[in-house]
Enzyme design. Structure first.
Site, PDB file in Angstrom:
ATOM      1  N   TRP A   1       0.715  -1.321   0.000  1.00  0.00           N
ATOM      2  CA  TRP A   1      -0.098  -0.158  -0.220  1.00  0.00           C
ATOM      3  C   TRP A   1       0.751   1.421   0.116  1.00  0.00           C
ATOM      4  CZ3 TRP A   1      -5.235   1.686  -0.136  1.00  0.00           C
ATOM      5  CH2 TRP A   1      -5.433   2.706   0.340  1.00  0.00           C
TER       6      TRP A   1
ATOM      7  N   SER B   1       1.759  11.774   7.652  1.00  0.00           N
ATOM      8  CA  SER B   1       2.503  12.488   6.529  1.00  0.00           C
ATOM      9  C   SER B   1       3.178  13.674   7.017  1.00  0.00           C
ATOM     10  CB  SER B   1       1.516  13.099   5.646  1.00  0.00           C
ATOM     11  OG  SER B   1       0.892  12.051   4.688  1.00  0.00           O
TER      12      SER B   1
ATOM     13  N   ASN C   1       0.192   5.672  -0.128  1.00  0.00           N
ATOM     14  CA  ASN C   1      -0.930   6.841  -0.257  1.00  0.00           C
ATOM     15  C   ASN C   1       0.130   8.185  -0.247  1.00  0.00           C
ATOM     16  OD1 ASN C   1      -1.475   5.845   2.814  1.00  0.00           O
ATOM     17  ND2 ASN C   1      -2.100   8.096   3.181  1.00  0.00           N
ATOM     18  N   ASP C   2      -0.277   9.210   0.552  1.00  0.00           N
ATOM     19  CA  ASP C   2       0.540  10.648   0.118  1.00  0.00           C
ATOM     20  C   ASP C   2       1.688  10.552   0.044  1.00  0.00           C
ATOM     21  OD1 ASP C   2      -1.894  10.863   1.574  1.00  0.00           O
ATOM     22  OD2 ASP C   2      -1.258  11.997   3.105  1.00  0.00           O
TER      23      ASP C   2
ATOM     24  N   TRP D   1      -4.504   0.097   3.683  1.00  0.00           N
ATOM     25  CA  TRP D   1      -3.948   1.038   4.687  1.00  0.00           C
ATOM     26  C   TRP D   1      -3.609   0.194   6.032  1.00  0.00           C
ATOM     27  CZ3 TRP D   1      -5.104   3.702   9.281  1.00  0.00           C
ATOM     28  CH2 TRP D   1      -4.248   4.685   9.476  1.00  0.00           C
TER      29      TRP D   1
ATOM     30  N   ARG E   1      -2.345  17.399  12.133  1.00  0.00           N
ATOM     31  CA  ARG E   1      -1.180  16.405  11.446  1.00  0.00           C
ATOM     32  C   ARG E   1      -0.902  17.130  10.131  1.00  0.00           C
ATOM     33  NH1 ARG E   1      -6.134  13.695  11.126  1.00  0.00           N
ATOM     34  NH2 ARG E   1      -7.307  13.722   9.431  1.00  0.00           N
ATOM     35  N   ASP E   2       0.413  16.422   9.639  1.00  0.00           N
ATOM     36  CA  ASP E   2       1.053  16.805   8.156  1.00  0.00           C
ATOM     37  C   ASP E   2       1.758  17.888   8.149  1.00  0.00           C
ATOM     38  OD1 ASP E   2      -0.998  14.606   7.730  1.00  0.00           O
ATOM     39  OD2 ASP E   2      -2.263  15.785   6.770  1.00  0.00           O
TER      40      ASP E   2
ATOM     41  N   GLU F   1      -6.491  18.717   5.319  1.00  0.00           N
ATOM     42  CA  GLU F   1      -5.242  17.608   5.405  1.00  0.00           C
ATOM     43  C   GLU F   1      -4.104  18.222   4.459  1.00  0.00           C
ATOM     44  OE1 GLU F   1      -6.582  13.382   6.569  1.00  0.00           O
ATOM     45  OE2 GLU F   1      -6.982  13.839   4.671  1.00  0.00           O
TER      46      GLU F   1
HETATM   47  C1  FRU Z   1      -4.131  12.021   3.843  1.00  0.00           C
HETATM   48  C2  FRU Z   1      -3.996  11.504   5.306  1.00  0.00           C
HETATM   49  C3  FRU Z   1      -3.194  12.346   6.135  1.00  0.00           C
HETATM   50  C4  FRU Z   1      -2.404  11.573   7.202  1.00  0.00           C
HETATM   51  C5  FRU Z   1      -1.994  10.185   6.250  1.00  0.00           C
HETATM   52  C6  FRU Z   1      -2.399   8.729   6.966  1.00  0.00           C
HETATM   53  O1  FRU Z   1      -4.379  11.297   2.755  1.00  0.00           O
HETATM   54  O2  FRU Z   1      -4.999  11.171   6.055  1.00  0.00           O
HETATM   55  O3  FRU Z   1      -3.912  13.473   6.744  1.00  0.00           O
HETATM   56  O4  FRU Z   1      -1.207  12.113   7.705  1.00  0.00           O
HETATM   57  O5  FRU Z   1      -3.103  10.298   5.105  1.00  0.00           O
HETATM   58  O6  FRU Z   1      -1.924   7.835   6.261  1.00  0.00           O
END
Ligand code: FRU
Length: 497
Positions: free
Chosen positions: A39, A102, A41-42, A66, A168-169, A223
């Protein structure tokens, strides 16, 4: 061995065991970044360090779903050929035990720092029972990262209308003598906003302000914020969750876009204008940008969407990054362009000029599943025209890109694209001198359409059969294909470490 090193090693082992089989899947992308297995993602930590681009990403190295987030890692000299590197971050400490969420990267004293969110579940309700803090890791070689003993560097949420758990992020940058970071957040009653902090040393952070906050239909949480200066504007790019559909807009589960304004670095307030999307397709989320040695602002995003069907999961992988895109501002709006470096992938040019088209037509040599197509169409007096991609011989599969002159919309239709989700997305597009210019990148199971030089972009995953490689043009009324150039794209240099 340190706990973190051990966790990284376990993750790398898992990837190495799976990657060979995963590489056989016909939907694997050839010139887009995804993990060798499992998997993704970001995009995270996108940066230019010691003459190379580093791109990290949210990653679960134990399954195609995830899970506890790690940071995967790839690097490139030209944003086109990527080398996979070992996992950079793995959950290993009390403060990030359920995930390294992230964040971003910055160089300081010759070292590469990653600033990320340490995530912890505190109960079963994933909306309310969580704790998020901001942390740092550092590397001297750009490959191996050590978490700082000062972690977490930002803990308690500031007082005020700031949700204490969803925070976050962090995206970090330097301005004058200070480092700044912008962090995604929401108010206590679910209105998206971003917080801004500053620091002299990356370790001690001072909360400055709520830099910007949504009004009206603007999502319950923002986010992955990113703030940067571009062509005289301060840009806030962010990903609002849960905007309601309006007309042709906001039909994905979550959105990604930007506002232009001016950031007051003393007060931490951003005055800004309206929100615009960065992409009008199905699969584009959590974009992040960096600036390179040529001063180019380059952005990359996750080429997927939360809660989408991802048919590649059956083959032990999920998700990928978009093509990196250079951002510029023209007439008060962001334009996204593929980088010139992508032209290195071009092979076998097929070219046409002034082809008169009425009804349906295929062009010899114009077909494939991994290609670039640059086509300019003079609309003449046609009411509707476009092209079908990944067409099967049986005609049961096709992905349709069509322009409707009366509506003034370009439509991407994936109702017959193969496996996965269906539906249509629309982007408002005006003809220029009665012409439509499309630059289309296809890569096995993805399509990115840059319209009129990048004024609009539509990005989507599609999952047709391997044999569906036809391309067909169509027009209601007559149009002329003023020019068409098609290249097969070949990436011969992907390596894994
Ligand atoms: C965005 C998000 C972020 C978080 C991450 C977790 O897609 O939800 O806010 O840090 O993915 O994987």
């Amino acid at each position: 061995m340190l706990r973190h090193e051990q966790a990284v090693e376990t993750a790398n082992k898992s990837i190495n065991q799976a990657k060979e089989e995963v590489s056989l899947n016909h939907w694997r992308l050839t010139y887009h970044v995804s993990s060798p297995a499992y998997w993704v993602n970001d995009p995270n930590g996108f940066s230019f360090y010691n003459g190379e681009y580093h791109l990290f990403y949210q990653h679960h190295p134990f399954s195609a779903e995830w899970g506890p987030m790690h940071w995967g890692h790839a690097k490139s000299k030209d944003l086109t050929s990527w080398e996979h590197l070992p996992v950079a971050l793995a959950p290993s400490e009390e403060y990030d035990k359920d995930g390294c969420f992230s964040g971003s990267a910055i160089e300081k004293d010759g070292k590469l720092y990653l600033m990320y969110t340490g995530h912890k579940w505190t109960g079963d309700n994933h909306d309310t029972d969580l704790e998020q803090v901001q942390c740092l890791a550092v590397s001297e070689d750009g490959v191996n990262f050590e978490k700082l003993s000062n972690n977490p560097v930002i803990t308690n949420a500031p007082v005020g209308d700031i949700h204490p758990n969803h925070i976050r992020d962090p995206k970090v940058w330097k301005h004058g003598e200070y480092y700044y970071c912008v962090i995604g957040n929401k108010t206590k009653d679910e209105v998206g906003q971003v917080l801004i902090y500053r620091s002299l040393d990356l370790l001690e952070w001072e909360f400055l302000n709520i830099a910007a906050k949504g009004e009206g239909n603007f999502g319950f949480m923002w986010e992955c914020p990113d703030i940067f200066h571009l062509d005289g504007h301060d840009v806030l790019m962010m990903s609002p969750q849960g905007m309601e559909p309006e007309n042709y807009l906001y039909h994905n589960l979550h959105q990604s876009g930007y506002v232009l304004g001016q950031l007051d670095y003393e007060s931490g307030k951003l005055g800004h204008g309206s929100f615009y999307l960065l992409d009008y397709g199905f699969d584009f989320y959590a974009p992040q940008s960096t600036i390179d040695d040529q001063g180019r602002r380059v952005m990359v995003a996750w080429m997927a969407m939360w809660e989408s069907e991802m048919p590649e999961q059956e083959y032990n992988w999920a998700g990928a990054m978009t093509l990196p895109r250079q951002l510029i501002i023209e007439d008060g709006q962001i334009i996204s362009k593929p980088l010139p470096e992508v032209e290195k992938l071009r092979n076998d040019l097929t070219q046409y000029e002034d082809v008169l088209l009425e009804g349906k037509q295929e062009l010899e040599g114009v077909l494939g599943d991994c290609l670039e197509l640059d086509v300019t169409i003079d609309a003449k007096d046609a009411s509707q025209f476009g092209l079908k991609l990944r067409v099967s011989e049986e005609q049961d599969e096709e992905t349709v890109v069509s322009y409707d002159r009366a509506e003034g919309f370009l439509t991407l239709d994936r109702n017959k694209s193969g496996k996965g989700l269906d539906g249509i997305r629309k982007a408002p597009v005006e003809l220029k001198d009665n012409q439509l210019q499309l630059r289309i990148f296809m890569d096995k199971s993805s399509i990115e359409i840059f319209v009129n030089g990048g004024e609009k972009v539509m990005t989507s995953r599609i999952y047709p059969r391997e044999s569906s490689t036809g391309i067909e043009f169509f027009a209601e009324g007559a149009v002329s294909i003023t020019s068409l150039r098609k290249w097969s794209l070949v990436n011969s240099t992907e390596k894994t470490r």
